[in-house]
Motif scaffolding. Structure first.
Motif, PDB file in Angstrom:
ATOM      1  N   THR A 133      72.373  71.543 -94.733  1.00  9.62           N
ATOM      2  CA  THR A 133      72.266  72.854 -94.187  1.00  9.62           C
ATOM      3  C   THR A 133      71.513  72.939 -92.579  1.00  9.62           C
ATOM      4  N   ASP A 134      70.747  72.356 -92.703  1.00 11.13           N
ATOM      5  CA  ASP A 134      69.879  72.037 -91.300  1.00 11.13           C
ATOM      6  C   ASP A 134      70.786  71.624 -90.232  1.00 11.13           C
ATOM      7  N   ILE A 135      71.599  70.508 -90.664  1.00  9.92           N
ATOM      8  CA  ILE A 135      72.497  69.906 -89.618  1.00  9.92           C
ATOM      9  C   ILE A 135      73.518  70.972 -89.152  1.00  9.92           C
ATOM     10  N   THR A 136      74.187  71.543 -90.015  1.00 10.45           N
ATOM     11  CA  THR A 136      75.242  72.683 -89.894  1.00 10.45           C
ATOM     12  C   THR A 136      74.585  73.898 -89.110  1.00 10.45           C
ATOM     13  N   ALA A 137      73.312  74.188 -89.255  1.00 10.70           N
ATOM     14  CA  ALA A 137      72.619  75.326 -88.240  1.00 10.70           C
ATOM     15  C   ALA A 137      72.422  74.794 -87.024  1.00 10.70           C
ATOM     16  N   ARG A 138      71.962  73.601 -86.925  1.00  7.31           N
ATOM     17  CA  ARG A 138      71.574  73.109 -85.337  1.00  7.31           C
ATOM     18  C   ARG A 138      72.951  72.803 -84.640  1.00  7.31           C
ATOM     19  N   THR A 139      73.857  72.589 -85.296  1.00  5.04           N
ATOM     20  CA  THR A 139      75.445  72.339 -84.646  1.00  5.04           C
ATOM     21  C   THR A 139      75.692  73.635 -84.239  1.00  5.04           C
TER      22      THR A 139
END
Length: 321
Positions: free
Chosen positions: A45-51
């Protein structure tokens, strides 16, 4: 010498507050946009948000920051978004089913579906069951047999109560009659650390979270209706004889009451982003699948999911109130 205030001047001043919302919307965003993540840094979830944040920043021409507020299976972050000023400067990245299940399972939930304006769903990522590479558990059948021989001794870690990982376990136990011990964490990062530290037997991590950084983990089953393109060699739970499907959907919301003009800009920017070849390439590199659905269509799908999970709660409650 001061001049007397005329009726015309008074009328002009009285009209100023009526014009200010439109002026503010024209200048929007006038400060950094925040995307609130309900889980620890390093998870899917964090990686998707940062992308998404990097592309949204370019699309809107303003600064976009990511704020991790882990805890309560994402409820703390979503409640913060629901309570935020409805001006489009605070967004939240959601997880399904948690977005739907948390208000069902908790006696005093801090948010409900109607508290949000829905921008779009972005991606999906099937649930998966993983073990350490050297684990004697080589398959789902091994896991079932081990858990049946010694009920409530095999430990299963999830990213929180009511998350897709946890609900995959609930449905798995009901379908297989195997009993495991559930251990909840505040995100995929802490869960992966505990797993690699040999504190758990099985990890409930999504396909993308394992396929992207396996680090000694081995998937034994995945929860999609069909095999993920990123784990073609791993059987689905259904293929392994357990009639369960489960996965995570990640989308973007903001506070209910956000002006229609600002919500439209967020939706238009997101629609452009998901068509951007560079964004799609990065999503693929993270081993997650594109699953774009615009705000109204996404809300309709969530309402249907809400009905399903409320029915499930009546027969298989997954937590104690």
């Amino acid at each position: 010498m001061s001049r007397p205030i005329t009726r015309r001047a008074l009328a002009a001043w009285a009209a100023l507050p009526l014009a200010s919302p439109a002026l503010a919307q024209a200048r929007w965003p006038d400060r950094p946009i925040e995307i609130v993540v309900g889980f620890a840094a390093g998870g899917g979830t964090d990686i998707t948000a940062r992308t998404f944040a990097r592309f949204l920043q370019d699309a809107l021409g303003g600064s976009v920051v990511v704020n991790n507020r882990p805890g309560a299976s994402g409820e703390i972050a979503l409640a913060a978004v629901a309570r935020a000023r409805p001006d489009g400067h605070v967004l939240g990245i959601t997880n399904m089913p948690g977005l739907v299940t948390l208000p069902i399972e908790r006696p005093t939930p801090q948010f409900k579906l109607d508290d949000f304006a829905y921008v779009a769903n972005l991606v999906s990522d099937p649930s998966a069951f993983s073990v350490l590479e050297q684990s004697p558990i080589r398959s789902i059948q091994d896991l079932i047999e081990t858990a049946r021989r010694a009920p409530e001794t095999v430990t299963f870690g999830s990213t929180g109560i009511g998350t897709d990982d946890h609900l995959a376990l609930v449905l798995f136990q009901a379908a297989s009659r195997a009993r495991l011990v559930h251990v909840a964490f505040q995100g995929a990062g802490p869960l992966r650390t505990a797993m690699l530290g040999r504190q758990l037997d099985v990890a409930g991590l999504n396909v993308g979270e394992v396929a992207s950084t396996a680090n000694g983990l081995r998937m034994i089953a995945q929860g999609g209706a069909t095999r993920s393109p990123f784990a073609q060699g791993v059987p689905t739970l259904r293929e392994a004889g357990v009639d369960v499907t489960m996965g995570s959907e990640r989308g973007i919301v903001t506070a209910r009451g956000t002006p229609p003009e600002i919500l439209a800009r967020l939706r238009e920017a997101t629609a452009r982003i998901v068509q951007d070849a560079a964004f799609r390439q990065q999503v693929q590199a993270q081993f997650t699948e594109m699953d774009y659905l615009d705000g109204p269509a996404w809300r309709a799908r969530l309402d249907e999911a809400d009905r399903r999970f409320r029915n499930l709660w009546q027969t298989q409650p997954w937590s104690e109130r």
